[in-house]
Design a protein around this motif. Structure first.
Motif, PDB file in Angstrom:
ATOM      1  N   VAL A  51       0.669   3.788   8.681  1.00 64.55           N
ATOM      2  CA  VAL A  51      -0.722   3.669   8.392  1.00 64.55           C
ATOM      3  C   VAL A  51      -1.598   4.704   7.575  1.00 64.55           C
ATOM      4  O   VAL A  51      -2.127   4.565   6.652  1.00 64.55           O
ATOM      5  N   GLY A  52      -1.055   6.024   7.957  1.00 72.17           N
ATOM      6  CA  GLY A  52      -1.596   7.119   7.512  1.00 72.17           C
ATOM      7  C   GLY A  52      -0.827   7.238   6.084  1.00 72.17           C
ATOM      8  O   GLY A  52      -1.670   7.739   5.081  1.00 72.17           O
ATOM      9  N   MET A  53       0.347   6.884   5.756  1.00 72.83           N
ATOM     10  CA  MET A  53       1.013   6.746   4.302  1.00 72.83           C
ATOM     11  C   MET A  53       0.064   5.843   3.491  1.00 72.83           C
ATOM     12  O   MET A  53      -0.331   6.279   2.513  1.00 72.83           O
ATOM     13  N   ARG A  95       1.497  -8.185  12.893  1.00 72.28           N
ATOM     14  CA  ARG A  95       1.529  -6.965  13.613  1.00 72.28           C
ATOM     15  C   ARG A  95       0.963  -5.715  12.754  1.00 72.28           C
ATOM     16  O   ARG A  95       0.260  -4.838  13.134  1.00 72.28           O
ATOM     17  N   ILE A  96       1.114  -5.725  11.343  1.00 68.43           N
ATOM     18  CA  ILE A  96       0.533  -5.034  10.586  1.00 68.43           C
ATOM     19  C   ILE A  96      -0.956  -5.124  10.471  1.00 68.43           C
ATOM     20  O   ILE A  96      -1.841  -4.000  10.426  1.00 68.43           O
ATOM     21  N   ARG A  97      -1.417  -6.285  10.259  1.00 69.94           N
ATOM     22  CA  ARG A  97      -2.825  -6.403  10.283  1.00 69.94           C
ATOM     23  C   ARG A  97      -3.481  -6.102  11.605  1.00 69.94           C
ATOM     24  O   ARG A  97      -4.566  -5.566  11.517  1.00 69.94           O
ATOM     25  N   ASP A  98      -2.834  -6.219  12.698  1.00 74.11           N
ATOM     26  CA  ASP A  98      -3.403  -5.932  13.965  1.00 74.11           C
ATOM     27  C   ASP A  98      -3.476  -4.398  13.918  1.00 74.11           C
ATOM     28  O   ASP A  98      -4.494  -3.720  14.480  1.00 74.11           O
ATOM     29  N   MET A  99      -2.367  -3.615  13.570  1.00 74.49           N
ATOM     30  CA  MET A  99      -2.471  -2.089  13.424  1.00 74.49           C
ATOM     31  C   MET A  99      -3.827  -1.841  12.583  1.00 74.49           C
ATOM     32  O   MET A  99      -4.676  -0.732  12.908  1.00 74.49           O
ATOM     33  N   LEU A 100      -4.138  -2.574  11.530  1.00 72.20           N
ATOM     34  CA  LEU A 100      -5.190  -2.165  10.626  1.00 72.20           C
ATOM     35  C   LEU A 100      -6.580  -2.317  11.665  1.00 72.20           C
ATOM     36  O   LEU A 100      -7.479  -1.612  11.301  1.00 72.20           O
ATOM     37  N   LEU A 154      -8.863  -0.041   9.677  1.00 69.88           N
ATOM     38  CA  LEU A 154      -8.880   0.097   8.292  1.00 69.88           C
ATOM     39  C   LEU A 154      -8.876  -1.116   7.758  1.00 69.88           C
ATOM     40  O   LEU A 154      -8.860  -1.229   6.296  1.00 69.88           O
ATOM     41  N   ASP A 155      -8.967  -2.227   8.463  1.00 70.59           N
ATOM     42  CA  ASP A 155      -9.301  -3.327   7.915  1.00 70.59           C
ATOM     43  C   ASP A 155     -10.501  -3.800   7.106  1.00 70.59           C
ATOM     44  O   ASP A 155     -10.574  -4.577   6.366  1.00 70.59           O
ATOM     45  N   ALA A 156     -11.230  -2.434   7.437  1.00 69.37           N
ATOM     46  CA  ALA A 156     -12.634  -2.536   6.719  1.00 69.37           C
ATOM     47  C   ALA A 156     -12.294  -1.855   5.280  1.00 69.37           C
ATOM     48  O   ALA A 156     -13.214  -2.033   4.662  1.00 69.37           O
ATOM     49  N   VAL A 157     -11.377  -1.012   5.269  1.00 69.50           N
ATOM     50  CA  VAL A 157     -10.760  -0.283   4.003  1.00 69.50           C
ATOM     51  C   VAL A 157      -9.878  -1.103   3.129  1.00 69.50           C
ATOM     52  O   VAL A 157     -10.303  -1.149   1.809  1.00 69.50           O
TER      53      VAL A 157
END
Length: 122
Positions: free
Chosen positions: A62-64, A87-92, A97-100
């Motif tokens: 996610v940092g990348m 899984r990626i959406r959950d991590m965001l 970061l889902d707001a970004v």
């Protein structure tokens, strides 16, 4: 497992496809950041990061993504994500970061969004 990253231009939008689990390492982070720095230096401003072949990521991955986003935004560009797994959406969502990141369900939807944004700004 290492990641494979390819960049292809389609209709004025750079599609950066990532294959493999984005778990982040010093080397892959550096290469990923250099790719975006080089593309921005070439004048590319609109990006879709296609995650079709990326099953999941951790916080380093996610940092990348955030680093790429920051590089592009600093130069007046835009980055959206396409085909992110649950899984990626959950991590965001967990990292807020889902707001970004705007996440599209398909590559076509992401391309359409960036092209529409480009025409409305002119």
């Amino acid at each position: 497992m290492s990641i494979e990253v390819t960049a292809v231009e389609r209709g004025g939008v750079e599609i950066v496809a990532i294959s493999g689990k984005i778990v982040g390492s010093e080397q892959s982070s550096k290469e990923f950041q250099e790719l975006f720095q080089n593309l921005v230096a070439e004048g590319k401003r609109r990006y879709v990061i296609d995650l079709t072949e990326t099953p999941w990521t951790n916080s380093l991955g996610v940092g990348m993504l955030m680093s790429a986003y920051t590089t592009v935004k600093k130069h007046g560009g835009d980055v959206v994500l396409a085909n992110a797994t649950t899984r990626i959406r959950d991590m965001l969502r967990v990292t807020r970061l889902d707001a970004v990141f705007l996440v599209h369900d398909s590559l076509d939807s992401a391309l359409e969004h960036l092209r529409a944004a480009d025409t409305s700004s002119h």
